[in-house]
Write an enzyme that holds these catalytic residues in place. Structure first.
Site, PDB file in Angstrom:
ATOM      1  N   HIS A 126       7.643  -0.337   3.016  1.00 37.42           N
ATOM      2  CA  HIS A 126       6.950   0.880   2.575  1.00 37.42           C
ATOM      3  C   HIS A 126       8.044   1.764   1.739  1.00 37.42           C
ATOM      4  O   HIS A 126       7.778   2.375   0.754  1.00 37.42           O
ATOM      5  CB  HIS A 126       6.536   1.490   3.684  1.00 37.42           C
ATOM      6  CG  HIS A 126       5.619   0.922   4.533  1.00 37.42           C
ATOM      7  ND1 HIS A 126       4.802  -0.009   4.051  1.00 37.42           N
ATOM      8  CD2 HIS A 126       5.396   0.936   6.000  1.00 37.42           C
ATOM      9  CE1 HIS A 126       3.854  -0.523   4.999  1.00 37.42           C
ATOM     10  NE2 HIS A 126       4.203   0.018   6.254  1.00 37.42           N
TER      11      HIS A 126
ATOM     12  N   ASP B  68       0.699  -3.876   1.224  1.00 37.08           N
ATOM     13  CA  ASP B  68       1.664  -2.928   1.564  1.00 37.08           C
ATOM     14  C   ASP B  68       0.863  -1.526   1.647  1.00 37.08           C
ATOM     15  O   ASP B  68       0.492  -1.117   0.599  1.00 37.08           O
ATOM     16  CB  ASP B  68       2.996  -2.780   0.927  1.00 37.08           C
ATOM     17  CG  ASP B  68       3.836  -1.528   1.551  1.00 37.08           C
ATOM     18  OD1 ASP B  68       3.210  -0.574   2.012  1.00 37.08           O
ATOM     19  OD2 ASP B  68       4.850  -2.024   1.654  1.00 37.08           O
ATOM     20  N   HIS B  69       0.208  -1.080   2.800  1.00 32.24           N
ATOM     21  CA  HIS B  69      -0.678  -0.132   2.762  1.00 32.24           C
ATOM     22  C   HIS B  69      -0.315   1.172   2.125  1.00 32.24           C
ATOM     23  O   HIS B  69      -0.933   1.878   1.457  1.00 32.24           O
ATOM     24  CB  HIS B  69      -1.376   0.053   3.931  1.00 32.24           C
ATOM     25  CG  HIS B  69      -0.365   0.970   5.042  1.00 32.24           C
ATOM     26  ND1 HIS B  69       0.453   0.438   5.696  1.00 32.24           N
ATOM     27  CD2 HIS B  69      -0.872   2.054   5.410  1.00 32.24           C
ATOM     28  CE1 HIS B  69       0.873   1.300   6.700  1.00 32.24           C
ATOM     29  NE2 HIS B  69       0.216   2.427   6.342  1.00 32.24           N
TER      30      HIS B  69
END
Ligand code: NDP
Ligand code: BG6
Length: 484
Positions: free
Chosen positions: A240, A177-178
């Site tokens: 996110h 999950d950047h």
């Protein structure tokens, strides 16, 4: 500020989908930047793998072009790009067939850190995992990096977890999950757990409410086919925004280690209440002057998919009962701005009388752009004329406070890839965490699907639909303005 680059061990990083959009835009430019920073050891190699019949030299050319396109000009240097290119190799591999696997097995070294990045569509994850295993390419310590989306509901996420578990241990799987790789997101943990100032106040007794906003100006043009099956809830909230909420709300982990942190995040997800329909506002951007609306971009005239969502979320635990978390995210809004805002309660009694007005402390953690934090505190308005109060910011923009190096912090992908090589899973999602997030998300989506709800239209360049404002107004609160 002294820059401390910690070298990593020699590695072979295989990027399945190494010629795709994500690899060209994020992964390969990120690796180049780590190379420039001196973090790639002499004998580290990056191996692109896809079906296209490329030679090493073609792949090197493709990567050089990607660097020229996606790395800021001031970070580009022709000689360094050439040196970096010597680390690049390419193998033609079909994830679903037999082509290329023997060649890959021959190329990948067994005596270095092995990482296999699945930068392909999720339907291929199972094929890749199985073939890596059956061709005995991956050693027992190999790392598997898995891109989003990790499923589209609980059932598909469980199936994906099961297929990966057939070939690899949980300790080898790095679900990206950047947002967890963003500098300020990690700073949130530092602010909370490395300072004595905030933690005593970080609970329902002192926090009135929390706002988490991820506003984007981009549309879904060009990726409508994917997005229309997903929507803001699946694309942004389940992953996110959920991660931001977890890091804001979790209990202090006993150590900054992968399972201690992820255990605490999991507890937050499990404590989330179901969200009733009237605590959710969904929106869809309409057309504007000279710009198409969502319907045109999705190419689906019947679409009911949301490009915006705002919701009020309650957490049923001792720390947060009674303090709502308001989440909001959307495309084509008035500015690109992501922040977490902690609104503290007012003092129990004002000794300054009614004329002084009402004031509250607000801590804003800015994720992007302009990373930093500010704390709004109340002071006396300077000058004569009695005791009038005014709110002023204690501003800490990282670029100002930490100097030029703060402007050059690694991009989320750079940091996360280096964590993979180091074998540090702290900033990656564990399987049970992803499943818990879907278990909370599924009934919400099922609710609006069953009711046949249509998202409300909103103007491109606005703050979203009117009802999103009402979600807070009816509680006597206001969203922080989405600022350019
Ligand atoms: P692309 O369609 O641009 O690239 C897909 C890549 O996979 C290509 O290199 C393609 O090359 C390769 N590929 C396709 N089929 C096979 C196969 N059978 N065997 C081997 N290789 C194959 O996709 P993206 O790069 O956009 O996305 C990749 C993943 O990353 C997806 O899961 C996506 O959801 C995720 N993601 C993407 C983001 C983005 O910004 N692009 C953002 C976040 C996540 P070839 O056709 O030559 O085989
Ligand atoms: C991706 C979503 O995961 O994150 C996109 O699929 C979104 O829809 C993107 O635009 C936002 O990432 P960032 O880093 O630009 O905030």
């Amino acid at each position: 500020m002294v820059s401390r680059i910690i070298p990593v061990e020699p590695f072979d990083l295989v990027i399945f989908g190494g010629t795709g959009d994500l690899a060209r835009r994020k992964i390969l430019p990120g690796l180049y930047r780590r190379f420039c920073a001196g973090q790639m050891p002499e004998n580290a190699r990056v191996i692109g793998a896809a079906r296209g019949a490329l030679k090493d030299k073609d792949f090197r050319e493709l990567v050089s072009k990607a660097i020229e396109e996606f790395v800021p000009k001031k970070r580009q240097d022709a000689k360094t790009i050439k040196e970096f290119a010597t680390r690049l190799h390419y193998v033609t591999v079909d994830a679903t067939g037999t082509d290329g696997w023997d060649a890959l097995a021959k190329l990948v070294r067994k005596d270095v850190v092995q990482a296999f990045y699945f930068s392909v569509g999720p339907s291929l994850f199972g094929d890749l995992a199985t073939r890596l295993h059956t061709h005995k390419i991956a050693n027992p310590d190999a790392r598997i990096v898995v891109e989003k989306p990790f499923g589209r509901d609980l059932e598909s996420a469980q199936a994906l977890n099961a297929v990966l578990a057939d070939s690899f241990d949980e300790g080898q799987i790095y679900r990206i999950d950047h947002y967890l790789g963003k500098e300020t997101v990690q700073n949130l943990m530092a602010v909370r757990f490395a300072n004595v100032l905030f933690e005593p106040l970080w609970n329902a007794q002192y926090v009135d409410h929390v706002q988490i906003t991820v506003a984007e100006t981009v549309s879904v043009d060009g990726r409508g086919a994917y997005y229309d099956k997903s929507g803001a809830m699946r694309d942004m909230v389940q992953n996110h925004l959920m991660q931001l909420l977890c890091l804001t709300a979790m209990e202090p982990p006993s150590r900054f280690d992968p399972d201690a942190v992820r255990d605490e995040k999991l507890k937050v997800i499990r404590a989330l209440d179901e969200v009733p329909a009237d605590n959710i506002v969904r929106g869809q951007y309409g057309p504007g002057e000279d710009v198409d609306g969502y319907v045109a971009h999705s190419q689906n005239p019947e679409t009911k998919t949301e490009s915006f969502i705002a919701m009020k979320v309650d957490i049923s635990n001792w720390r947060w009962k009674g303090t709502p978390f308001y989440l909001r995210t959307g495309k084509r809004l008035k500015a690109r701005s992501s922040e977490i805002v902690i609104h503290f309660k007012q003092t129990p009694h004002s000794i300054f009388g009614e004329d002084a007005g009402s004031h509250d402390n607000v801590l804003t953690i800015r994720l992007q752009p302009d990373e930093g934090m500010d704390l709004r505190v109340t002071i006396k308005e300077p000058g004569p004329g009695g005791m009038r109060l005014v709110d002023v910011p204690l501003d800490m923009t990282f670029a100002d406070a930490l100097g030029p190096e703060a402007e050059d912090v690694p991009d989320a992908y750079e940091r996360l890839i280096m964590d993979v090589i180091r074998g540090n899973q702290t900033l990656f999602m564990r399987g049970d965490e992803v499943e818990a997030a879907w278990a909370w998300t599924d009934p919400i989506i099922a609710g609006w699907t069953k009711r046949g709800d249509r998202p409300q239209p909103y103007e491109p360049g606005s703050s979203g639909p009117e009802d999103a404002l009402m979600l807070l107004h009816r509680d006597g609160r206001r969203w922080r303005e989405i600022r350019k």
